[in-house]
Write an enzyme that holds these catalytic residues in place. Sequence first.
Site, PDB file in Angstrom:
ATOM      1  N   SER A 159       0.866  -1.177   0.000  1.00  0.00           N
ATOM      2  CA  SER A 159       0.000   0.000   0.000  1.00  0.00           C
ATOM      3  C   SER A 159       0.898   1.220   0.000  1.00  0.00           C
ATOM      4  O   SER A 159       2.059   1.155   0.417  1.00  0.00           O
ATOM      5  CB  SER A 159      -0.896   0.018   1.239  1.00  0.00           C
ATOM      6  OG  SER A 159      -1.557   1.270   1.369  1.00  0.00           O
ATOM      7  N   TYR A 172      -3.240  -0.665  10.305  1.00  0.00           N
ATOM      8  CA  TYR A 172      -3.069  -0.869   8.863  1.00  0.00           C
ATOM      9  C   TYR A 172      -1.665  -0.477   8.412  1.00  0.00           C
ATOM     10  O   TYR A 172      -0.993  -1.223   7.695  1.00  0.00           O
ATOM     11  CB  TYR A 172      -4.113  -0.030   8.121  1.00  0.00           C
ATOM     12  CG  TYR A 172      -4.088  -0.179   6.622  1.00  0.00           C
ATOM     13  CD1 TYR A 172      -4.516  -1.346   6.010  1.00  0.00           C
ATOM     14  CD2 TYR A 172      -3.652   0.865   5.807  1.00  0.00           C
ATOM     15  CE1 TYR A 172      -4.508  -1.481   4.628  1.00  0.00           C
ATOM     16  CE2 TYR A 172      -3.651   0.750   4.429  1.00  0.00           C
ATOM     17  CZ  TYR A 172      -4.080  -0.427   3.840  1.00  0.00           C
ATOM     18  OH  TYR A 172      -4.070  -0.543   2.471  1.00  0.00           O
TER      19      TYR A 172
END
Length: 297
Positions: A159, A172
């Site tokens: 990501s 996350y």
Amino acid sequence: MLATPPTGAGRPALEGAVRELRGRAAAVTGAGSGIGRALAVRLASEGVRLALADIDEEALAETERALSPGTTVVTQVTDVGDEESVRAFADRAFAALGEVRLLFNNAGVYMGGRTWTRPAADFEWTLRVNLWGVLHGVRAFVPRMIEQGGEGHIVNTCSVAGLFAGPGAAPYTVSKWAAFAATLSLAQELALENSPLGVSALCPGGVRTRIHESERGRPAGLATEPGEDSAFMEEVIAATVAGGIPVEDAVEATLSAVREGRFLVLTHPEYEPGLAEQAEALAAGRLPRLPDFEGKG
């Protein structure tokens, strides 16, 4: 709408490139939705044989129905956080397809919140899927990909949060930085072995997926109560997804990287200057400034 990155003009091909996809065999985790489903559909259209995994049986079946007629495909419900589940998927893939040349460790979940306020279970869940899902995939598939010989490519979905550690999404962000580190280590290890296998770290920004609905696949034993910080970040990620690029654009960037043997895959070109600024700040011992990507990170 953001244009996808250039597909190779002026870029030399690197080791690990797989230029011809037709007839290859690929394994994709997280194939029930989002980038995983779009990857499966695109690969099928190019004549790739597929092994698809997802924790959601119904979503996996929907993906299978979306594939080009005549596609060779096997599907298996898989919990990427469970080593035996991933090994069973790898066994099925190699048995049914005879080989796996392309591996997409794509499954991922999102959890927001501050480092000091979210329960340990939030970190355990995100690390279980986003980090251990990658590690289990690598450990189950890569030794056999090496043994089969010849070219191949591994793509781990990290990501942009694995490159820029922004505030408010600690579970996350921690998991995605770890996934990026695992991917970088894998690439360097294979290079030292002079392996023909290539590696890419896919670092998407805002993409129209269902990652803001990650709770649907969360194990009951790791469930937690939402807090003010996590509820706010849930709204942020939902808005980011709604304003993101189509999944097909992320897939185009990914497959271009596979064909070119490129390591870092950015779905949004405006991230590139931020990487240089962050490196400069770190080299000077400063806390990096969080780049402003207008909600697209």
